[in-house]
Scaffold this motif. Structure first.
Motif, PDB file in Angstrom:
ATOM      1  N   VAL A  18     -21.985 -12.857  54.320  1.00 47.31           N
ATOM      2  CA  VAL A  18     -23.426 -12.678  54.547  1.00 47.31           C
ATOM      3  C   VAL A  18     -24.049 -11.769  53.490  1.00 47.31           C
ATOM      4  CG1 VAL A  18     -23.302 -13.168  57.024  1.00 47.31           C
ATOM      5  CG2 VAL A  18     -23.203 -10.788  56.237  1.00 47.31           C
ATOM      6  N   LEU A  19     -23.224 -10.885  52.887  1.00 53.52           N
ATOM      7  CA  LEU A  19     -23.738 -10.054  51.790  1.00 53.52           C
ATOM      8  C   LEU A  19     -23.569 -10.762  50.444  1.00 53.52           C
ATOM      9  CD1 LEU A  19     -22.558  -6.504  52.894  1.00 53.52           C
ATOM     10  CD2 LEU A  19     -24.892  -7.385  52.900  1.00 53.52           C
ATOM     11  N   ARG A  20     -22.892 -11.901  50.463  1.00 53.85           N
ATOM     12  CA  ARG A  20     -22.838 -12.825  49.332  1.00 53.85           C
ATOM     13  C   ARG A  20     -22.173 -12.265  48.078  1.00 53.85           C
ATOM     14  NH1 ARG A  20     -27.933 -14.310  47.792  1.00 53.85           N
ATOM     15  NH2 ARG A  20     -29.018 -12.648  48.885  1.00 53.85           N
ATOM     16  N   CYS A  21     -20.892 -11.898  48.236  1.00 52.69           N
ATOM     17  CA  CYS A  21     -20.112 -11.363  47.117  1.00 52.69           C
ATOM     18  C   CYS A  21     -18.813 -12.160  47.010  1.00 52.69           C
ATOM     19  CB  CYS A  21     -19.814  -9.885  47.380  1.00 52.69           C
ATOM     20  SG  CYS A  21     -18.604  -9.204  46.227  1.00 52.69           S
ATOM     21  N   VAL A  66     -16.484 -12.122  56.913  1.00 53.95           N
ATOM     22  CA  VAL A  66     -17.834 -12.526  57.307  1.00 53.95           C
ATOM     23  C   VAL A  66     -18.876 -11.558  56.735  1.00 53.95           C
ATOM     24  CG1 VAL A  66     -19.393 -12.829  59.271  1.00 53.95           C
ATOM     25  CG2 VAL A  66     -17.131 -13.866  59.300  1.00 53.95           C
ATOM     26  N   ALA A  67     -18.557 -10.261  56.741  1.00 55.08           N
ATOM     27  CA  ALA A  67     -19.470  -9.282  56.127  1.00 55.08           C
ATOM     28  C   ALA A  67     -19.671  -9.603  54.645  1.00 55.08           C
ATOM     29  CB  ALA A  67     -18.924  -7.865  56.303  1.00 55.08           C
ATOM     30  N   SER A  68     -18.595  -9.973  53.964  1.00 53.10           N
ATOM     31  CA  SER A  68     -18.676 -10.299  52.532  1.00 53.10           C
ATOM     32  C   SER A  68     -19.474 -11.571  52.298  1.00 53.10           C
ATOM     33  CB  SER A  68     -17.268 -10.474  51.948  1.00 53.10           C
ATOM     34  OG  SER A  68     -16.526  -9.278  52.084  1.00 53.10           O
ATOM     35  N   GLY A 119     -26.276 -15.713  58.050  1.00 52.56           N
ATOM     36  CA  GLY A 119     -26.832 -15.439  56.729  1.00 52.56           C
ATOM     37  C   GLY A 119     -27.736 -16.519  56.173  1.00 52.56           C
TER      38      GLY A 119
END
Lengths: 118, 118, 118, 118, 118, 118
Positions: free
Chosen positions: D58-61, D54-56, D93
């Motif tokens: 919302v940070l869009r990677c 989920v962190a990846s 996000g």
């Protein structure tokens, strides 16, 4: 701005009321959908709130962090679990997240203290 | 930090004076260019300020939101139009933008009140 | 990855079908709400699509830029208007947006050419 | 760039080898710490990988999304659980995450297919 | 998309020409100002290009990384110096920067090889 | 929240103590690694702190800006050098960085004044 957790709660409640005092349906639906996403499902609420917490930390929003921390603690998440979530957020998001880890540490202390008193 | 709109205006004016008290030409040109981008052209000023507002909301900067809200209201933008811009910002930027929608709601209330009194 | 506009359209259609092939109601509602936000209202569709475009540029997402550019051109937005929106996005978002301005320039050329041929 | 999952795996392995072919100790320690954060602890590995996912998102990677999706599937996470994590990421996000939800949908299909064949 | 450094150079040159084929003065001035910021001054060009590199890495833009890496290498920056800049970027920006460290490692290898051959 | 530099120092010290009052090894190692990255090496400390400053500005974190400004001034960086770093940050990060340039200007004035008095 008063940074205490109680001040955040009052500010958040008043602010949401102000945003929702609108005829704009899209805004109201957006807020409603934001509730539905965290209900119990294939993943338990506790896990979903941890997801919301880490997403809020890497995107670096203290009010969002405080909201999800409150929900995490309400779901019974303990200090060691919260610290592991903080560690993931620091690792993914980098040292720029450190001030938010400091903010979270103060909120966690407040919320766990409040839970113990109940 | 005093979060009232008047406090923001004073803080912004003093801060800009402090930044521009420099011999650095690039900084001065950057500030000058930031003015030119929003002048009347193929798109009217009102539309450009709405673009600045939504950009500031999805990038989550309260001072930038306040600046563009003030300009939007000066250009005659009304509550329903501002709420639709907020809805776009929430949709594109997600729930992480909600605290900034709360901030914007308070600023909109202040600015529309101020305009009515004139 | 094929960067042509036609390839983007095919990729987007197939990808959306794949995301929506789910029993997850929240995802379906999120996509539905994303449509509603851009309908005609206090602000015309053309303005809302420009808001979506600039938000996509400062958040630096080429697929989102292409989607909103296509909608802007369908709404009759011309080159001078699009360039002014790009200028706002560059100013707010900084030189880190330049590669996306390059991407947008190619898409704008394609889309305006396609419109002329109709 | 070949967007298939197998191409990502090869690109990632070669890239990591290239980054770690250095005398810089801080880089090596950073990579080592990135492993430690996801080991079993107060939170199970499966939950931590969902946090990373989920962190990846919302940070869009996309490369980070693919890495954590692979780890999630290896930990036994199923389609409904992954879709709920995707829903949280979209909500937090915003629509700017949609292209990454499309990317994730293709990777999920590949990874679940690969698991079934084993 | 061809990810080789030579392909990036061609894509960048064509893209900039396309962006600058406009009557929009703000866009032209923005590009001009972007050059002035990196000229020799109180800080040497080499330091400024390292600043541009680290800013590009934490904001996660491969084309910007490649541009500043090319300028850094042209200014005589060596592998150990570049790796220390990469380490700062990883630390500040977190593991989400790792795919860009992989991209940078390949570009550094290409650019240092090209410099040796001259 | 008291925005004076002295208040930041106290808040930062207390906050770090609170974060590090944990059994979580990953968090402790993350903080330790964050120190190592800025030690003297192929690049001098002064350059590394400027890298940390610009990274903090484009990522828009006032507490991180203040921390690196304090370190920059301790390393002997002067006003003209700091202004050139600010100019790079504004250029790369855009006008959304302006409020942080205002914050930095006040901190620089405080820190240079403090250094003169010593």
């Amino acid at each position: 701005m008063d940074q205490s957790f109680e001040a955040f709660r009052a500010r958040r409640a008043a602010g949401n009321a102000s945003v929702l005092a609108t005829d704009n349906l899209a805004i109201k639906r957006f807020f409603a959908l934001d509730k539905q996403v965290y209900v119990d499902g294939a993943l338990p609420v506790k896990t979903k709130e941890l997801l919301g917490l880490v997403a809020s930390m890497v995107l670096r929003c203290n009010d969002c962090i405080d909201y999800h921390l409150e929900r995490c603690v309400a779901e019974g998440t303990d200090k060691a679990e919260l610290d592991e979530a903080v560690a993931v957020a620091l690792m993914v998001g980098g040292s720029i997240v450190i001030p938010h880890a400091r903010h979270a540490a103060a909120s966690i202390e407040f919320l766990l203290g409040e839970r113990r008193e109940r």
